[in-house]
Each structure stands twice: as structure tokens, then as C-alpha cells.
Design an enzyme around this catalytic site. Sequence first.
Site, PDB file in Angstrom:
ATOM      1  N   HIS A 175     -15.301   7.481 -11.114  1.00  0.00           N
ATOM      2  CA  HIS A 175     -16.429   7.923 -10.297  1.00  0.00           C
ATOM      3  C   HIS A 175     -16.714   9.392 -10.581  1.00  0.00           C
ATOM      4  O   HIS A 175     -15.811  10.219 -10.530  1.00  0.00           O
ATOM      5  CB  HIS A 175     -16.117   7.716  -8.807  1.00  0.00           C
ATOM      6  CG  HIS A 175     -17.341   7.526  -7.963  1.00  0.00           C
ATOM      7  ND1 HIS A 175     -18.141   8.573  -7.584  1.00  0.00           N
ATOM      8  CD2 HIS A 175     -17.900   6.413  -7.434  1.00  0.00           C
ATOM      9  CE1 HIS A 175     -19.146   8.103  -6.843  1.00  0.00           C
ATOM     10  NE2 HIS A 175     -19.026   6.788  -6.744  1.00  0.00           N
TER      11      HIS A 175
ATOM     12  N   SER B 223     -28.309  23.893 -15.449  1.00  0.00           N
ATOM     13  CA  SER B 223     -29.715  23.526 -15.234  1.00  0.00           C
ATOM     14  C   SER B 223     -29.976  22.036 -15.447  1.00  0.00           C
ATOM     15  O   SER B 223     -30.745  21.429 -14.689  1.00  0.00           O
ATOM     16  CB  SER B 223     -30.619  24.391 -16.116  1.00  0.00           C
ATOM     17  OG  SER B 223     -30.251  24.224 -17.474  1.00  0.00           O
TER      18      SER B 223
ATOM     19  N   GLU C  59       0.845  -1.201   0.000  1.00  0.00           N
ATOM     20  CA  GLU C  59       0.000   0.000   0.000  1.00  0.00           C
ATOM     21  C   GLU C  59       0.873   1.240   0.000  1.00  0.00           C
ATOM     22  O   GLU C  59       0.582   2.229  -0.655  1.00  0.00           O
ATOM     23  CB  GLU C  59      -0.917   0.005   1.233  1.00  0.00           C
ATOM     24  CG  GLU C  59      -1.946   1.136   1.262  1.00  0.00           C
ATOM     25  CD  GLU C  59      -1.475   2.402   1.969  1.00  0.00           C
ATOM     26  OE1 GLU C  59      -2.238   3.371   2.020  1.00  0.00           O
ATOM     27  OE2 GLU C  59      -0.329   2.447   2.450  1.00  0.00           O
TER      28      GLU C  59
ATOM     29  N   GLY D 188      -4.513  15.255  -3.798  1.00  0.00           N
ATOM     30  CA  GLY D 188      -4.038  13.882  -3.611  1.00  0.00           C
ATOM     31  C   GLY D 188      -4.776  13.131  -2.537  1.00  0.00           C
ATOM     32  O   GLY D 188      -5.450  12.146  -2.831  1.00  0.00           O
TER      33      GLY D 188
HETATM   34 ZN   LIG Z   1      -1.026   3.087   5.982  1.00  0.00          ZN
END
Ligand SMILES: [Zn+2]
Length: 711
Positions: A658, A603, A405, A668
Site C-alpha cells: 500500500h 510537484s 494473531e 510497528g
Molecule cells: Zn489481540
Amino acid sequence: MKWCRTLAFLLVLGLISAYADWGRLPAQSAAAQTAFGYSSFSAQAQIEAKFLAVPSAKVAGQDLKTLTAEPHLAATPEDKRTAEFVAEKFRAAGLATEIVPYRVLMNRPVEVKVEAFDPAGKLLMSGPTREHVEGDPGQDDPRVVMPFNGSSASGDVTGEVVYANYGRLEDFNELAARHIDLHGKIVICRYGNNFRGVKVYIAEQRGAAGVLIYSDPQDDGYYKGDPWPMGPWRPATGVQRGSVQYLFKYPGDPETPGVASTLDLPDSARVSPDGNQPHIVSIPISYHDAAPILEALGGPSVPQGWQGALPFRYHVGPGGVTVHLVSKQDYQRRIIWDVIGTVKGTEYPDDWVVAGNHRDAWVYGAVDPSSGTAAMLEAVRGVGVLLHEGWRPKRTMVFCSWDAEEEGLIGSTEWAEQNAAALEKAVLYSNVDVAVSGPDFSASAVPSLKQFVREVTQSVPSPVTGSVFDQWRMHEATGTEHHESDAPVTDAEAVRVGDLGSGSDYTPFLQHLGVPSTDIGSDGPYGVYHSTFDDYAWYTQNADPHFLYLQEMARVFGLEALRMADADVLPYDYLTYAREIAEYISAAQTKAHNDGLDGLDFSAAEAAARRFLEAAEKVHALQAAASGDLAQLNTTLRQTEADLLSPAGLPNRPWYRHTIYAPGEYTGYAAVVIPGVNEAIDARNPTVAAQQLGVLAQALDRATQTLDSAR
Ligand SMILES: [Zn+2]
């Protein structure tokens, strides 16, 4: 990462000792009488009470100790050992468990050097200085990786220095307004206020040759309080490592956007990593090493707000000092290991409830992320006790321990990309990263799950008194960071649940695949983020000496998954979603007006948002009164979030699909809402803004049509 509210922390510290042996759950406190999504809650309340009785502060503390025994950077043998430890715990709880490897491109530092000279060529400093304080137990382990930036370029550059405050867009624009040319310069900026990759991204755009990012004592050092080992704040030599990947373009393995980096993926399927990698050198340093550079820096005095807490006046530069940076990075495709544990659902086996946490750390990672892993393991043990007694969830539960990660959400992104088709039906991605750095609960979620998170925390006891929700509400009311007024907080709605930007593993689930997501944590004064000092000794002295907040987070994290897995009707609240979107559109309109883009026509988007709200009202009533065959209603509710994805993705970053939430290109971490529209307005581009308003209106119309089909 969120910083803390010191006052509440001190208050709670005083109370904790009285509850040191507290671990058993008072029988009455588990019993919520109703829960949105359940036609009758009493059976579920019993299951939840059984679950809540399992997570133990003591066991969580032992797991934390095991997980933090060695530095466990992604793709190292020590990281592999933590994967095996987690897999063993998953199996012991009865989860079908596998370790899933990926081969991904990551750098490791071979050499990092920083030298500064005055105009006469005299050496002012040479570093980086090794991280060191008196008495920290882990700092001298040879496996502590030297401070470096994940995704930094290699290079050997020399240049004059310019100070850019936090390295925000407005800071760089201020330098430009002062006609300070950054071409060939070394930018020095402080951590905070945005994602570090954004600092490098803008510096690169402005022509800088390299970037030094340092931790100013004003932001997480002695200005805040006593530094480690006296207190929780950053000591002079402490360095914040971290990735400078351009994750706002796309996260994950830089060579495989949208594709999983499985071991058998042929090289021909990989692309140039250029798409999310910086091209200039960046090096993180301590304020011990930054001080001689900043002190020697000439040029004009800094603008208001740029002065940090080092004991001299800061100057913008250039002049007075030249810096030489060497960064030699070894880029290799390395193997990482996710751990995935599954409990098959009985009624809706294809509808996954996914709950995850990363396991890799820059060094020991007691808070980040091992507190999250320890909490998850106790939640899994609780689920295991239920399984042992014969309980089975209605929906499939998937617990995930992510790797890499820290280098750029790599393990979660690759797994999400590999399972994209199945995840179209996933009903929740629940994330925890930094589970515990102190006692203050906080959460972020898509609007449809904000009330769900509040309800879950009402069912979990706080180690202090009352429920987690009660404590959360109290510190929201007394804290200063979230409230501009002194008005008392009276209703549940007033407890703030934030929006999801990026910086943790929910990003691929929500922003690429449209899985409704939440992220939870418990915060306190935390100045050792991403340094070697984020270790077990720091944790037990500062964050949570008796592991009561690990226990609390295990309960909240596990209960979220349980309640979603067994719900009769998915407890999504589209009313709140629709109201928030209407507010986003109205705020964007005000901004467009202020920025002189008066010709933009809002609109159609406004009308689409109104129709979405009407559809949400009808569905909310259906959810509350639901009975009979609910499969169609649930499918409809889940599809609505997916309808908010734009097939083409955001302008210039198609991986992000998204239409309501994305990490900002210039923030960020922080979310940009209706990003296609707002970023086009920020760029003063009415053509793209108009086109993106159309994309937004279409997404809302799709979602409305889906909600309208609910029966
Ligand atoms: Zn972490």
C-alpha cells in the site's frame, strides 16, 4: 493497543448502574433517516432495527465466560475447543461454516531464565517470578504459559546491562550520542510507545546480545492507579507476553510470505524464516523482576523523560550489574484453526464483506481478544435472526475467527494470502480485536471509510445515553489525549478516526491486498494486557460488569457489515481520502525541507493528488445521485483502493504494497503515511525518496483514471 481516559471512565461507571437491566432497544433510536450509499433508506432502516434488537448483554457475557474458561494459546487443544465453540455458534445462526487449518512455524518456551549479579558475583535476582496476586482465580492453572516472546531466538548469553528507555529509534540514537556501545550488551527497555518487535530490531542492529522488556509502573502500573486485584492496573508480577516478530517486514507464518501455509503445502515451497525473525534473545519481565536490575545499574543518570516510576533514580549503565539470560524455544510447525462462516449474497455474490476477530489468547484473554469474539458472536446471532426471517444480503458476508494473531497475525495472513484473488473484490474488511476494555469508543479506518464508521455509530444506542457517536464525541471533546486545544467539538468531522498501522488482523487485508478496512474498539484503564490477569474476573470487575459494552460493540460491528452488504452504492468517501493524501504530501515536503533534502521535487505527486481530488469530487456527486445499474460504479469505487497498491511493494519490504499506509519500520503499531516517501526522507536518502514520489504519483494517477471512468 490504546490506553484510556480515566475521567470519562469514572463518569460512566457512575451512570452504568442505572442501566444495568438495559438491554431492549428503544424503538426510535435505530432510525437513521438516510445513509450515504442508499438511495432510499427506509427498508434498510427496518432491517437494521431488527438486527439491533438481537445482541444481548447477557448472552455476550455468557459467551465471554465460555471463551475465557481455559487458557487458549494458539495451536493448543484448548484453542481447538474455542474454534469448535465458535463454529457451532456460526452454524446455529445459519452460516455456511468451516474450520480452516494451517501449518505454521511458531515457538513455545521450554526454559526461560533471568539472573542478575553485582560486580562481586552476588546474586541480585533470579527469575522470572511467577505471576501472582492475592485472589486471582486463574493464575495457578498449569496451562498458563510462562512469559515469553513469540519469535524470540534461543540462546544463553551473559552481558553488562544498558537501559534504553522505550527502545525507540530516538532512544537508541541518544545512547549512541553518549558513546554507549551496545555490542555484547543486554539492553533493558520498557514497554510502550512502539511495537515490542521494533525494540528488539533496533537492539539487534546495534549489536546487543539480548533484550529484556519490562512493564514500568509509570506506564501501566501503580503510577496510573490501583493495581489488580484492587483496580485495573498491572500488579508487580504481571508480565506482558507478546510477539517480537519483525512484522513490519511481513506478518504471518515466517516461512511463507505471500503464500498460504495450507496443510498440503510442500516443504520445498517454504523459505527461511530469517526474513521476519529476530536473531537475538528477548525476554519479557515484570517490574518486580526488573527493579533489582535497574536499581543496581551504574553509569550516568538518565536523560530527561527516561525516569520511570520505580522508587529510585534510574541510570543508563553499563556497570554495577551483569545479567545472564537463558531462552530455550521449541520451534515447530504447528496446526492452527481459523473459523470461517459465510452468508451468500443475492446480487453481488462475488463482492465480499469480511468481518473478523482473533480468537487465540496468550492466556485467558478476556479483553484481548475474547471481548471481540463475544461481540462478533452476538453480531452473527443478529444476522442469523434476519436470515431466519427470510432476509438475504446483497453482498456475501464472511465472518472470520482468526487463530495465532498473537504470534504475528498468522491465521488472518495465511487466509488472506490463500484467498487473495477473491479478495480483490472484497468491499470491506472490518476488524475488532480488543472490543472492550472500557467505555470509550474508538476507531481507525482508511479515509474513505472514516465517515462511514461515524454514520454507523450514530445508529447504535450507547448504554449511557444517546448514540455511540454522541458518547464518542463527548469523550473526544472532554478527554485530553486527542485534543491539544480546549475548543468545543461541534461537527461530526471533528470526531477523530485514526489511521491503520499494524498490530491486528486488518494488516494483510489493507496493506497487502488493498481491501478497504476499519478497526473498532471500546477502551478504558487496562493494565493487564497479555498477562494471566486478563481474565473473566478482571473483566467483570473493571471493564464492563454488565456486558453492556459487549452488546454495544456487537451492534456496531454487525451494523458495519450489514450496511456495507446491502448498500446500493459503496459508501466510500474519496474526497476525504484525497484531502488527507494532499496533507500527507505537504507534511512530507516540510519534513524534507527541515531535514535538508531541499532538492526533492514534490510537484508531480502534488499535481497527481490535485487530479485525484477533482476526480473524487465528481464521483462523490455521482454516488449521491446514483440510480439504475450500479454495478459499474461499484466496481470502479472498489478498484480505486486497489490502484493505491504498488506492484513492487515498499523498498526492502515488498509484502507491504500500500502506497499510503504501512506499519512504520521503527514504530510497528503506528501507521506511517505515504511510507515509501517518508521512510526514505527519514533515512536521508533523496534517491529513494524521489523514486517513491514517482511511485506515489503513478498510484494516484491510476486511482484518478479509475474514478474518472465512473458512470
Ligand atoms: Zn489481540
